[in-house]
Scaffold this motif. Structure first.
Motif, short mmCIF file in Angstrom:
data_model
loop_
_atom_site.label_atom_id
_atom_site.label_comp_id
_atom_site.label_asym_id
_atom_site.label_seq_id
_atom_site.Cartn_x
_atom_site.Cartn_y
_atom_site.Cartn_z
N MET A 1 0.84 -1.20 0.00
CA MET A 1 0.00 0.00 0.00
C MET A 1 0.88 1.26 0.00
N ILE A 2 0.42 2.28 -0.68
CA ILE A 2 1.15 3.55 -0.73
C ILE A 2 0.80 4.37 0.51
N GLU A 3 1.81 4.75 1.25
CA GLU A 3 1.59 5.48 2.50
C GLU A 3 1.61 6.99 2.28
N PHE A 4 0.93 7.68 3.16
CA PHE A 4 0.84 9.15 3.11
C PHE A 4 2.23 9.77 3.21
N ARG A 5 2.48 10.77 2.36
CA ARG A 5 3.73 11.53 2.32
C ARG A 5 4.93 10.74 1.83
N SER A 6 4.70 9.56 1.30
CA SER A 6 5.80 8.82 0.67
C SER A 6 6.02 9.39 -0.74
N LYS A 7 7.15 9.04 -1.34
CA LYS A 7 7.45 9.51 -2.70
C LYS A 7 6.39 9.02 -3.68
N ALA A 8 5.98 7.76 -3.53
CA ALA A 8 4.94 7.20 -4.41
C ALA A 8 3.62 7.93 -4.24
N TYR A 9 3.31 8.32 -3.01
CA TYR A 9 2.05 9.05 -2.75
C TYR A 9 2.00 10.35 -3.54
N TYR A 10 3.10 11.11 -3.49
CA TYR A 10 3.12 12.40 -4.20
C TYR A 10 3.06 12.19 -5.71
N LYS A 11 3.73 11.15 -6.21
CA LYS A 11 3.71 10.89 -7.65
C LYS A 11 2.31 10.52 -8.13
N VAL A 12 1.68 9.58 -7.44
CA VAL A 12 0.35 9.12 -7.86
C VAL A 12 -0.69 10.22 -7.67
N SER A 13 -0.64 10.92 -6.55
CA SER A 13 -1.60 11.99 -6.29
C SER A 13 -1.50 13.08 -7.35
N ALA A 14 -0.26 13.46 -7.68
CA ALA A 14 -0.05 14.50 -8.69
C ALA A 14 -0.53 14.04 -10.07
N ALA A 15 -0.24 12.79 -10.41
CA ALA A 15 -0.64 12.27 -11.73
C ALA A 15 -2.17 12.23 -11.86
N LEU A 16 -2.85 11.73 -10.84
CA LEU A 16 -4.31 11.63 -10.90
C LEU A 16 -4.96 13.01 -10.83
N ALA A 17 -4.40 13.90 -10.02
CA ALA A 17 -4.95 15.26 -9.94
C ALA A 17 -4.79 15.98 -11.27
N PHE A 18 -3.63 15.83 -11.92
CA PHE A 18 -3.41 16.47 -13.22
C PHE A 18 -4.33 15.87 -14.28
N GLY A 19 -4.48 14.54 -14.24
CA GLY A 19 -5.41 13.90 -15.17
C GLY A 19 -6.82 14.39 -14.98
N SER A 20 -7.25 14.52 -13.73
CA SER A 20 -8.59 15.03 -13.42
C SER A 20 -8.75 16.46 -13.90
N PHE A 21 -7.70 17.27 -13.71
CA PHE A 21 -7.71 18.66 -14.18
C PHE A 21 -7.97 18.70 -15.69
N LEU A 22 -7.28 17.85 -16.46
CA LEU A 22 -7.44 17.82 -17.91
C LEU A 22 -8.84 17.36 -18.31
N VAL A 23 -9.37 16.37 -17.59
CA VAL A 23 -10.70 15.84 -17.89
C VAL A 23 -11.75 16.94 -17.78
N PHE A 24 -11.72 17.70 -16.70
CA PHE A 24 -12.75 18.72 -16.50
C PHE A 24 -12.50 19.97 -17.33
N CYS A 25 -11.25 20.23 -17.70
CA CYS A 25 -10.98 21.28 -18.68
C CYS A 25 -11.68 20.97 -20.00
N ASN A 26 -11.52 19.72 -20.45
CA ASN A 26 -12.13 19.31 -21.72
C ASN A 26 -13.65 19.25 -21.64
N LEU A 27 -14.18 18.82 -20.50
CA LEU A 27 -15.62 18.69 -20.38
C LEU A 27 -16.33 20.03 -20.51
#
Length: 403
Positions: A1-27
């Motif tokens: 499991m990815i733990e809070f404030r780990s390197k993987a946490y920041y990578k995955v959170s940033a990737a999904l947040a950026f993807g979500s940002f693009l989705v709603f920009c396009n919508l």
């Protein structure tokens, strides 16, 4: 499991947040363009609304199929397929100047957007620890809001200073870059989270069970009707501001979407409310504030309209956050399917509500819009009362059975 404030946490959170940002920009890219495109294609506001409604409607209809597909081929594959389809569909829409074909391209865009929307939260729930998920989901929802605001401002400003084709082309380029970045950053899922292949009939029964549960279904309807009022009052306000006596440029009229930020604030207050009061009472309170905001926005002063839209956003997001959370909490099993069903109601009602309120605008101006939206608010109030009454009756029945 990815733990809070780990390197993987920041990578995955940033990737999904950026993807979500693009989705709603396009919508929501096309929402501020609607008055300009109505003139460009020489059609009514009701007809041009299909450019917004087609995307939100197909997004709603494809949420469950994409969720089912992700159980078969994996969450990450669906997320990336969804993102890489965005620039392809966006660029394809520039090959025609036919309104019908443009509407079809927006419908295809909605189908593609549904993939990321349906799967992103499930990906986080499976990969993150409980603490990491509680923090990561906040960043994800904030990205939803910021993407919606940015897409509208982006579309309005580029259309005003250049043309709508430039706005679409630039958004497609941004989406392509974003998809590549997300594909590079987003890791392969945990091996323990294996792909499932549950039979379709099982999902069919789960969906029916959720729809028969009044405690969940009333909240789905509350969220849907609330969104139908909220998003389409903004659409009508856009038409209002580019018309006389305001005659604003699209780039300036698009600034009204900054009022969404008050909704971002109110959604963060939901946790505090639920510690002291009933979520159902909060849904009602949010709807009352939204109604008040609409009435305030009926004033001719631009400053007062701005204040009214902030009140509208604050109340609408408050009701939405409570209703969305209620559905997830009250579903005893298959919570992901329950929340997907909530979003289906959310976007279908938002799509259909546009034709209703724009019809009111065309045939009676802002006064008729307020009457039409007022009737929808009455429906929300009634649904809140029914939900509260049903929950109260269930509690009494449970107590009597225990005695």
């Amino acid at each position: 499991m990815i733990e809070f404030r780990s390197k993987a946490y920041y990578k995955v959170s940033a990737a999904l947040a950026f993807g979500s940002f693009l989705v709603f920009c396009n919508l929501y890219l096309f929402q501020p363009m609607l008055p300009v495109l109505a003139d460009h294609f020489a059609v009514s506001a009701t007809h041009i609304n299909w450019l917004l409604a087609a995307g939100t409607l197909t997004l709603a209809l494809m949420l469950l199929p994409w969720a089912f597909a992700s159980e078969r081929i994996g969450r990450r594959k669906v997320l990336l397929i969804s993102l890489f389809l965005l620039p392809a569909i966006g660029l394809t829409s520039l090959l025609t100047d036919s309104l019908l074909l443009l509407i079809i391209s927006r419908a295809l865009m909605g189908m593609a957007l549904a993939g990321f929307t349906a799967v992103a939260v499930a990906y986080m729930a499976e990969e993150f620890s409980a603490k990491a998920f509680s923090h990561g989901i906040g960043a994800y929802i904030s990205a939803n809001s910021l993407g919606g605001i940015s897409g509208r401002l982006f579309g309005g400003m580029l259309t005003d200073y250049f043309d709508w084709q430039t706005a679409v082309a630039c958004m497609a380029l941004l989406s392509l870059i974003g998809a590549v970045v997300v594909a590079w950053v987003l890791p392969q899922p945990n091996q323990q989270n294996t792909v499932q292949s549950s039979p379709l009939s099982q999902y069919h029964h789960i969906i029916i069970e959720h729809l028969k549960n009044k405690k969940i279904y009333f909240a789905m309807l509350i969220g849907g009707v609330n969104f139908a009022i909220f998003i389409n009052l903004y659409t009508v306000t856009g038409f209002r501001l580019v018309s006389e006596p305001y005659a604003m440029p699209v780039s300036i009229a698009a600034m009204i979407f900054l009022c969404y930020l008050s909704g971002t604030v109110s959604s963060r207050l939901v946790g505090i409310w639920c510690q002291r009061f009933s979520p159902i009472t909060g849904m009602l309170a949010g709807a009352i504030m939204g109604l008040l905001g609409m009435l305030v926005a009926s004033n001719d002063s631009l400053v007062v309209i701005f204040i009214g839209l902030n009140l509208l956003s604050f109340g609408a997001f408050f009701t939405h956050s409570l209703a969305y959370g209620w559905v997830s909490q009250q579903a005893k099993k298959s919570k992901a399917t329950a929340t997907a069903l909530y979003l289906v109601h959310y976007y279908v009602c938002g799509s259909l509500g546009g034709f209703y309120l724009i019809y009111c605008w065309q045939h009676g101006g802002w006064t008729q819009v307020m009457i039409g939206a007022g009737l929808l608010y009455a429906v929300v109030f009634w649904l809140c009362w029914r939900l509260g009454h049903y929950v109260h009756d269930k509690k009494e029945h449970t107590l009597q059975a225990a005695q």
